[in-house]
Design an enzyme around this catalytic site. Structure first.
Site, PDB file in Angstrom:
ATOM      1  N   ARG A  32       0.835  -1.212   0.000  1.00  0.00           N
ATOM      2  CA  ARG A  32       0.000   0.000   0.000  1.00  0.00           C
ATOM      3  C   ARG A  32       0.865   1.256   0.000  1.00  0.00           C
ATOM      4  O   ARG A  32       1.887   1.321   0.688  1.00  0.00           O
ATOM      5  CB  ARG A  32      -0.934   0.006   1.215  1.00  0.00           C
ATOM      6  CG  ARG A  32      -1.887  -1.163   1.191  1.00  0.00           C
ATOM      7  CD  ARG A  32      -3.100  -1.005   2.060  1.00  0.00           C
ATOM      8  NE  ARG A  32      -3.817  -2.280   2.053  1.00  0.00           N
ATOM      9  CZ  ARG A  32      -4.589  -2.698   1.055  1.00  0.00           C
ATOM     10  NH1 ARG A  32      -4.791  -1.921   0.002  1.00  0.00           N
ATOM     11  NH2 ARG A  32      -5.172  -3.883   1.104  1.00  0.00           N
ATOM     12  N   ASP A  33       0.413   2.238  -0.791  1.00  0.00           N
ATOM     13  CA  ASP A  33       1.110   3.525  -0.823  1.00  0.00           C
ATOM     14  C   ASP A  33       1.002   4.190   0.554  1.00  0.00           C
ATOM     15  O   ASP A  33      -0.056   4.156   1.191  1.00  0.00           O
ATOM     16  CB  ASP A  33       0.502   4.427  -1.906  1.00  0.00           C
ATOM     17  CG  ASP A  33       1.411   5.585  -2.262  1.00  0.00           C
ATOM     18  OD1 ASP A  33       1.943   5.604  -3.378  1.00  0.00           O
ATOM     19  OD2 ASP A  33       1.593   6.479  -1.397  1.00  0.00           O
ATOM     20  N   ILE A  34       2.092   4.810   0.977  1.00  0.00           N
ATOM     21  CA  ILE A  34       2.123   5.428   2.309  1.00  0.00           C
ATOM     22  C   ILE A  34       1.243   6.686   2.365  1.00  0.00           C
ATOM     23  O   ILE A  34       0.811   7.090   3.451  1.00  0.00           O
ATOM     24  CB  ILE A  34       3.595   5.745   2.688  1.00  0.00           C
ATOM     25  CG1 ILE A  34       3.766   5.851   4.192  1.00  0.00           C
ATOM     26  CG2 ILE A  34       4.103   6.992   1.978  1.00  0.00           C
ATOM     27  CD1 ILE A  34       5.209   5.820   4.648  1.00  0.00           C
ATOM     28  N   ASN A  95       4.612   6.356 -13.641  1.00  0.00           N
ATOM     29  CA  ASN A  95       5.337   7.575 -13.953  1.00  0.00           C
ATOM     30  C   ASN A  95       6.783   7.226 -14.305  1.00  0.00           C
ATOM     31  O   ASN A  95       7.373   6.337 -13.686  1.00  0.00           O
ATOM     32  CB  ASN A  95       5.306   8.526 -12.746  1.00  0.00           C
ATOM     33  CG  ASN A  95       3.892   8.956 -12.397  1.00  0.00           C
ATOM     34  OD1 ASN A  95       3.092   9.233 -13.275  1.00  0.00           O
ATOM     35  ND2 ASN A  95       3.575   9.001 -11.107  1.00  0.00           N
ATOM     36  N   GLU A 103       8.941  10.060  -8.694  1.00  0.00           N
ATOM     37  CA  GLU A 103       9.698  10.437  -7.497  1.00  0.00           C
ATOM     38  C   GLU A 103      10.654   9.342  -7.054  1.00  0.00           C
ATOM     39  O   GLU A 103      11.763   9.626  -6.604  1.00  0.00           O
ATOM     40  CB  GLU A 103       8.732  10.746  -6.345  1.00  0.00           C
ATOM     41  CG  GLU A 103       7.969  12.047  -6.554  1.00  0.00           C
ATOM     42  CD  GLU A 103       6.912  12.273  -5.476  1.00  0.00           C
ATOM     43  OE1 GLU A 103       6.888  11.524  -4.492  1.00  0.00           O
ATOM     44  OE2 GLU A 103       6.106  13.196  -5.659  1.00  0.00           O
ATOM     45  N   VAL A 104      10.227   8.102  -7.151  1.00  0.00           N
ATOM     46  CA  VAL A 104      11.065   6.991  -6.686  1.00  0.00           C
ATOM     47  C   VAL A 104      11.602   6.248  -7.912  1.00  0.00           C
ATOM     48  O   VAL A 104      10.815   5.733  -8.717  1.00  0.00           O
ATOM     49  CB  VAL A 104      10.261   6.026  -5.790  1.00  0.00           C
ATOM     50  CG1 VAL A 104      11.157   4.883  -5.314  1.00  0.00           C
ATOM     51  CG2 VAL A 104       9.667   6.767  -4.597  1.00  0.00           C
ATOM     52  N   HIS A 108       7.420   1.313 -10.559  1.00  0.00           N
ATOM     53  CA  HIS A 108       6.227   0.970  -9.790  1.00  0.00           C
ATOM     54  C   HIS A 108       5.003   1.362 -10.595  1.00  0.00           C
ATOM     55  O   HIS A 108       4.971   2.412 -11.225  1.00  0.00           O
ATOM     56  CB  HIS A 108       6.204   1.664  -8.420  1.00  0.00           C
ATOM     57  CG  HIS A 108       6.502   3.125  -8.454  1.00  0.00           C
ATOM     58  ND1 HIS A 108       7.775   3.623  -8.646  1.00  0.00           N
ATOM     59  CD2 HIS A 108       5.694   4.208  -8.334  1.00  0.00           C
ATOM     60  CE1 HIS A 108       7.733   4.946  -8.632  1.00  0.00           C
ATOM     61  NE2 HIS A 108       6.478   5.331  -8.447  1.00  0.00           N
ATOM     62  N   HIS A 110       1.146   2.272  -9.997  1.00  0.00           N
ATOM     63  CA  HIS A 110       0.114   2.597  -9.009  1.00  0.00           C
ATOM     64  C   HIS A 110      -1.188   1.937  -9.481  1.00  0.00           C
ATOM     65  O   HIS A 110      -1.560   2.067 -10.649  1.00  0.00           O
ATOM     66  CB  HIS A 110      -0.150   4.106  -8.959  1.00  0.00           C
ATOM     67  CG  HIS A 110       1.024   4.959  -8.589  1.00  0.00           C
ATOM     68  ND1 HIS A 110       1.124   5.591  -7.370  1.00  0.00           N
ATOM     69  CD2 HIS A 110       2.145   5.303  -9.278  1.00  0.00           C
ATOM     70  CE1 HIS A 110       2.241   6.301  -7.328  1.00  0.00           C
ATOM     71  NE2 HIS A 110       2.878   6.143  -8.473  1.00  0.00           N
TER      72      HIS A 110
END
Ligand code: 5GP
Length: 126
Positions: A32-34, A95, A103-104, A108, A110
């Site tokens: 799960r996304d933080i 992304n 960003e990371v 990944h 989403h």
């Protein structure tokens, strides 16, 4: 761009940072996304060191590619958002790079669902 093994998802894969895992197999981890942007907001990542989707598409093995695509479907079903399993739908976002506002720097996808996600692309950054 070369892979930075100090990125946050590399640390999650090494068990150095905790995560809320929803699915795992030999090639894939989903958690799960933080900072969830929707009732369902899960990040699906390959365990291999791939920066972005284009890196993964070019360099991953067929087994990794297949496992990744299957895992995304399994997560969507498990979260109850997969239309073919009676869910109300979801959006996948991957992304990549600066213009993609990644960003990371570990690939990944989403998976967002559980509410109306809205327009596909904003005209300007917010
Ligand atoms: P990006 O902008 O790179 O596509 O998305 C990065 C996502 O990673 C963001 O949605 C952010 O909330 C999430 N994230 C960043 N750090 C962590 C973390 O330590 N744990 C989890 N579970 N998600 C994180």
């Amino acid at each position: 761009m070369s892979y930075d093994d100090q990125n946050i998802f590399a640390k999650i894969l090494r068990g150095e940072i905790p995560n809320d895992t929803v699915y795992e197999d030999d090639h894939v981890l989903a958690f799960r996304d933080i900072q969830p942007q929707a009732p369902t907001h899960v990040l699906v990542i390959p365990k291999g060191p791939y920066v972005s989707f284009d890196d993964f598409a070019e360099n991953a093995s067929d087994a990794e590619l297949a496992a990744y695509v299957r895992a995304i479907g399994k997560v969507a079903r498990a979260e109850g958002v997969a239309p073919v399993a009676g869910g109300n739908g979801f959006r996948m976002i991957a992304n990549a790079g600066e213009d993609g506002v990644q960003e990371v720097p570990h690939l990944h996808v989403h998976i967002l669902g559980g509410r109306r996600i809205g327009r596909m692309v904003q005209r300007a950054e917010t």
